[in-house]
Design a protein around this motif. Structure first.
Motif, PDB file in Angstrom:
ATOM      1  N   GLY A 145       0.825  -1.203   0.000  1.00 28.98           N
ATOM      2  CA  GLY A 145       0.000   0.000   0.000  1.00 28.98           C
ATOM      3  C   GLY A 145       0.857   1.249   0.000  1.00 28.98           C
ATOM      4  O   GLY A 145       2.053   1.206  -0.311  1.00 28.98           O
ATOM      5  N   VAL A 146       0.244   2.380   0.366  1.00 31.74           N
ATOM      6  CA  VAL A 146       0.914   3.679   0.278  1.00 31.74           C
ATOM      7  C   VAL A 146       1.286   4.176   1.672  1.00 31.74           C
ATOM      8  O   VAL A 146       0.475   4.148   2.590  1.00 31.74           O
ATOM      9  CB  VAL A 146       0.004   4.720  -0.413  1.00 31.74           C
ATOM     10  N   VAL A 147       2.534   4.619   1.824  1.00 29.11           N
ATOM     11  CA  VAL A 147       3.005   5.281   3.034  1.00 29.11           C
ATOM     12  C   VAL A 147       3.182   6.752   2.699  1.00 29.11           C
ATOM     13  O   VAL A 147       3.925   7.095   1.774  1.00 29.11           O
ATOM     14  CB  VAL A 147       4.347   4.686   3.521  1.00 29.11           C
ATOM     15  N   ARG A 148       2.487   7.617   3.453  1.00 30.50           N
ATOM     16  CA  ARG A 148       2.523   9.052   3.162  1.00 30.50           C
ATOM     17  C   ARG A 148       3.150   9.798   4.334  1.00 30.50           C
ATOM     18  O   ARG A 148       2.707   9.662   5.468  1.00 30.50           O
ATOM     19  CB  ARG A 148       1.114   9.580   2.893  1.00 30.50           C
ATOM     20  N   ILE A 149       4.166  10.592   4.020  1.00 35.40           N
ATOM     21  CA  ILE A 149       4.885  11.336   5.048  1.00 35.40           C
ATOM     22  C   ILE A 149       5.028  12.783   4.614  1.00 35.40           C
ATOM     23  O   ILE A 149       5.433  13.071   3.488  1.00 35.40           O
ATOM     24  CB  ILE A 149       6.273  10.727   5.317  1.00 35.40           C
ATOM     25  N   SER A 150       4.711  13.688   5.517  1.00 35.96           N
ATOM     26  CA  SER A 150       4.975  15.105   5.323  1.00 35.96           C
ATOM     27  C   SER A 150       6.217  15.456   6.121  1.00 35.96           C
ATOM     28  O   SER A 150       6.327  15.095   7.296  1.00 35.96           O
ATOM     29  CB  SER A 150       3.774  15.935   5.799  1.00 35.96           C
ATOM     30  N   THR A 151       7.175  16.138   5.497  1.00 41.68           N
ATOM     31  CA  THR A 151       8.441  16.418   6.181  1.00 41.68           C
ATOM     32  C   THR A 151       9.064  17.701   5.648  1.00 41.68           C
ATOM     33  O   THR A 151       8.810  18.105   4.514  1.00 41.68           O
ATOM     34  CB  THR A 151       9.426  15.241   5.987  1.00 41.68           C
ATOM     35  N   VAL A 152       9.883  18.318   6.471  1.00 43.14           N
ATOM     36  CA  VAL A 152      10.644  19.476   6.009  1.00 43.14           C
ATOM     37  C   VAL A 152      11.622  19.025   4.934  1.00 43.14           C
ATOM     38  O   VAL A 152      12.107  17.898   4.951  1.00 43.14           O
ATOM     39  CB  VAL A 152      11.385  20.155   7.176  1.00 43.14           C
ATOM     40  N   VAL A 211       5.606   4.923  -1.823  1.00 45.45           N
ATOM     41  CA  VAL A 211       5.983   6.011  -0.917  1.00 45.45           C
ATOM     42  C   VAL A 211       5.576   7.346  -1.515  1.00 45.45           C
ATOM     43  O   VAL A 211       5.808   7.607  -2.697  1.00 45.45           O
ATOM     44  CB  VAL A 211       7.503   5.995  -0.653  1.00 45.45           C
ATOM     45  N   GLU A 212       4.956   8.185  -0.684  1.00 52.26           N
ATOM     46  CA  GLU A 212       4.652   9.565  -1.075  1.00 52.26           C
ATOM     47  C   GLU A 212       5.193  10.490   0.000  1.00 52.26           C
ATOM     48  O   GLU A 212       4.793  10.406   1.164  1.00 52.26           O
ATOM     49  CB  GLU A 212       3.145   9.773  -1.241  1.00 52.26           C
ATOM     50  N   ILE A 213       6.153  11.340  -0.383  1.00 51.87           N
ATOM     51  CA  ILE A 213       6.744  12.309   0.541  1.00 51.87           C
ATOM     52  C   ILE A 213       6.277  13.700   0.135  1.00 51.87           C
ATOM     53  O   ILE A 213       6.435  14.104  -1.016  1.00 51.87           O
ATOM     54  CB  ILE A 213       8.283  12.232   0.535  1.00 51.87           C
ATOM     55  N   PHE A 214       5.716  14.418   1.084  1.00 53.05           N
ATOM     56  CA  PHE A 214       5.255  15.779   0.846  1.00 53.05           C
ATOM     57  C   PHE A 214       6.205  16.731   1.565  1.00 53.05           C
ATOM     58  O   PHE A 214       6.292  16.709   2.792  1.00 53.05           O
ATOM     59  CB  PHE A 214       3.824  15.971   1.367  1.00 53.05           C
ATOM     60  N   SER A 215       6.930  17.535   0.800  1.00 44.61           N
ATOM     61  CA  SER A 215       7.879  18.475   1.387  1.00 44.61           C
ATOM     62  C   SER A 215       7.132  19.753   1.769  1.00 44.61           C
ATOM     63  O   SER A 215       6.560  20.427   0.913  1.00 44.61           O
ATOM     64  CB  SER A 215       8.997  18.800   0.395  1.00 44.61           C
ATOM     65  N   ALA A 216       7.135  20.069   3.062  1.00 47.81           N
ATOM     66  CA  ALA A 216       6.417  21.243   3.540  1.00 47.81           C
ATOM     67  C   ALA A 216       7.084  21.734   4.812  1.00 47.81           C
ATOM     68  O   ALA A 216       7.103  21.030   5.813  1.00 47.81           O
ATOM     69  CB  ALA A 216       4.947  20.905   3.804  1.00 47.81           C
ATOM     70  N   THR A 217       7.662  22.933   4.767  1.00 49.28           N
ATOM     71  CA  THR A 217       8.284  23.518   5.943  1.00 49.28           C
ATOM     72  C   THR A 217       7.235  24.346   6.656  1.00 49.28           C
ATOM     73  O   THR A 217       7.009  25.504   6.346  1.00 49.28           O
ATOM     74  CB  THR A 217       9.493  24.386   5.553  1.00 49.28           C
ATOM     75  N   VAL A 247       6.719  14.910   9.943  1.00 52.10           N
ATOM     76  CA  VAL A 247       7.982  15.271  10.575  1.00 52.10           C
ATOM     77  C   VAL A 247       8.114  16.787  10.531  1.00 52.10           C
ATOM     78  O   VAL A 247       8.085  17.387   9.453  1.00 52.10           O
ATOM     79  CB  VAL A 247       9.177  14.606   9.871  1.00 52.10           C
ATOM     80  N   VAL A 248       8.241  17.404  11.703  1.00 56.18           N
ATOM     81  CA  VAL A 248       8.276  18.863  11.778  1.00 56.18           C
ATOM     82  C   VAL A 248       9.477  19.314  12.584  1.00 56.18           C
ATOM     83  O   VAL A 248      10.036  18.567  13.390  1.00 56.18           O
ATOM     84  CB  VAL A 248       6.986  19.423  12.415  1.00 56.18           C
ATOM     85  N   VAL A 249       9.858  20.575  12.358  1.00 55.97           N
ATOM     86  CA  VAL A 249      10.933  21.213  13.115  1.00 55.97           C
ATOM     87  C   VAL A 249      10.307  22.293  13.981  1.00 55.97           C
ATOM     88  O   VAL A 249       9.471  23.066  13.519  1.00 55.97           O
ATOM     89  CB  VAL A 249      11.980  21.825  12.170  1.00 55.97           C
ATOM     90  N   GLY A 250      10.706  22.358  15.241  1.00 50.37           N
ATOM     91  CA  GLY A 250      10.149  23.347  16.150  1.00 50.37           C
ATOM     92  C   GLY A 250       9.248  22.688  17.175  1.00 50.37           C
ATOM     93  O   GLY A 250       9.021  21.474  17.170  1.00 50.37           O
ATOM     94  N   ASN A 251       8.711  23.515  18.058  1.00 54.34           N
ATOM     95  CA  ASN A 251       7.874  23.001  19.140  1.00 54.34           C
ATOM     96  C   ASN A 251       6.503  22.597  18.618  1.00 54.34           C
ATOM     97  O   ASN A 251       5.974  23.206  17.695  1.00 54.34           O
ATOM     98  CB  ASN A 251       7.717  24.063  20.228  1.00 54.34           C
ATOM     99  N   THR A 252       5.930  21.552  19.192  1.00 56.51           N
ATOM    100  CA  THR A 252       4.615  21.081  18.790  1.00 56.51           C
ATOM    101  C   THR A 252       3.675  21.146  19.991  1.00 56.51           C
ATOM    102  O   THR A 252       4.086  20.944  21.121  1.00 56.51           O
ATOM    103  CB  THR A 252       4.666  19.631  18.285  1.00 56.51           C
ATOM    104  N   ASP A 253       2.421  21.428  19.700  1.00 52.57           N
ATOM    105  CA  ASP A 253       1.410  21.487  20.751  1.00 52.57           C
ATOM    106  C   ASP A 253       0.087  21.046  20.151  1.00 52.57           C
ATOM    107  O   ASP A 253      -0.701  21.858  19.678  1.00 52.57           O
ATOM    108  CB  ASP A 253       1.300  22.909  21.310  1.00 52.57           C
ATOM    109  N   VAL A 254      -0.129  19.739  20.115  1.00 54.28           N
ATOM    110  CA  VAL A 254      -1.343  19.200  19.514  1.00 54.28           C
ATOM    111  C   VAL A 254      -1.988  18.203  20.454  1.00 54.28           C
ATOM    112  O   VAL A 254      -1.318  17.534  21.227  1.00 54.28           O
ATOM    113  CB  VAL A 254      -1.055  18.506  18.157  1.00 54.28           C
TER     114      VAL A 254
END
Length: 292
Positions: free
Chosen positions: A98-105, A129-135, A149-156
């Motif tokens: 199947g498809v693995v989708r990741i959003s990352t810087v 594999v689907e990689i979405f590049s998003a800063t 995958v994110v850079v910086g503080n997270t609050d969710v």
């Protein structure tokens, strides 16, 4: 049946799903090989058919409304069905398919995430594999990705956050640039130099830009939305750049600037769905019962 209430186009639903993942029409247009205008037109058509707004503009980009979240759930079902059909057609015998989708810087995606997923795909050839590049910062309403995958503080509250390490930013310049303009000796010397960094007006993670550093305003700037463009600009002699250390440390032509005076260290986190975390915790607590 009233044209306003026809079932929405599956293609338009999948476009909305991509907007939910990337947050910006320009990024979606680039991913899908079309134009910003086309993306906007398809979203307007979808909202006309659904009878309400699916997206709301925020400082972090486009976020889903409650109606948009419902529409995205339908889009995810369509996408999952297509993935299942692909596995059937391929007569897949591997349970990991199947498809693995990741959003990352961007830079981290290329240097760390991509090699990991290439190795995973080599072991399980039926994984796509689907990689979405998003800063960008983490969102409470992000949808349609398995991992973010994110850079910086997270609050969710809707996901579990796993600390992967730290994203270290340091100042670098090209050797040719320093030969021509001289090496800054103290932070205030940067006022006489060109500074290479992200486009501040488009930056959603402010810690990656110049304004948040406390460094003096530069003489001129070279700004780009791509970290790869920034690295190349520094290599070509555009100025002093605020760059991820893992991308340039030890590379020929890149010279550390003020290494003892400035460093920015940000957490790298992986955000996973809360439901996955809850199931993992429950299973771990019941290992004895599950194994009996």
């Amino acid at each position: 049946m009233d044209d306003e209430r026809r079932l929405p186009s599956p293609d338009d639903l999948l476009i909305l799903l991509t907007v939910a993942r990337l947050g910006r029409f320009n990024a979606v247009a680039e991913t899908l090989g079309t134009t910003h205008t086309t993306i906007s037109r398809r979203i307007i058509a979808l909202e006309k058919q659904l009878g309400g707004r699916t997206l709301a503009r925020t400082p972090r980009g486009w976020e889903l409304t409650s109606l948009g979240a419902e529409a995205v759930r339908a889009a995810e079902a369509i996408e999952e069905s297509l993935g299942n059909l692909r596995c059937v057609l391929a007569q897949d015998a591997d349970p990991l398919a199947g498809v693995v989708r990741i959003s990352t810087v961007d830079g981290l995606g290329a240097e760390v995430v991509t090699p990991a997923l290439v190795r995973l795909q080599a072991r399980h050839p039926q994984i796509s594999v689907e990689i979405f590049s998003a800063t960008r910062k983490v969102s409470q309403n992000r949808s349609g990705v398995d991992l973010e995958v994110v850079v910086g503080n997270t609050d969710v509250s809707t996901a579990q956050t796993i600390l992967l390490g730290h994203y270290v930013l340091r100042l670098y310049a090209g050797s040719g640039y320093l030969e021509q303009h001289g090496m800054p000796q103290v932070p205030d010397d940067l006022a006489g130099h060109c500074f290479v960094s992200y486009v501040e007006s488009a930056l959603l993670v402010e810690e990656l830009g110049h304004r948040s550093t406390g460094l003096p305003a530069p003489r001129t700037s070279f700004q780009a939305t791509s970290i790869f463009a920034q690295v190349e600009a520094v290599r070509q002699g555009a100025g002093v750049g605020l760059l991820p250390n893992f991308m340039v440390a030890g590379r020929e032509g890149f010279v550390p600037v003020l290494p003892g005076d400035f460093e920015r260290r940000l957490p790298i986190s992986a955000r996973v769905q809360a439901v996955v975390a809850a199931i993992q915790a429950e299973a771990a607590a019941r290992q004895e019962l599950l194994a009996s």
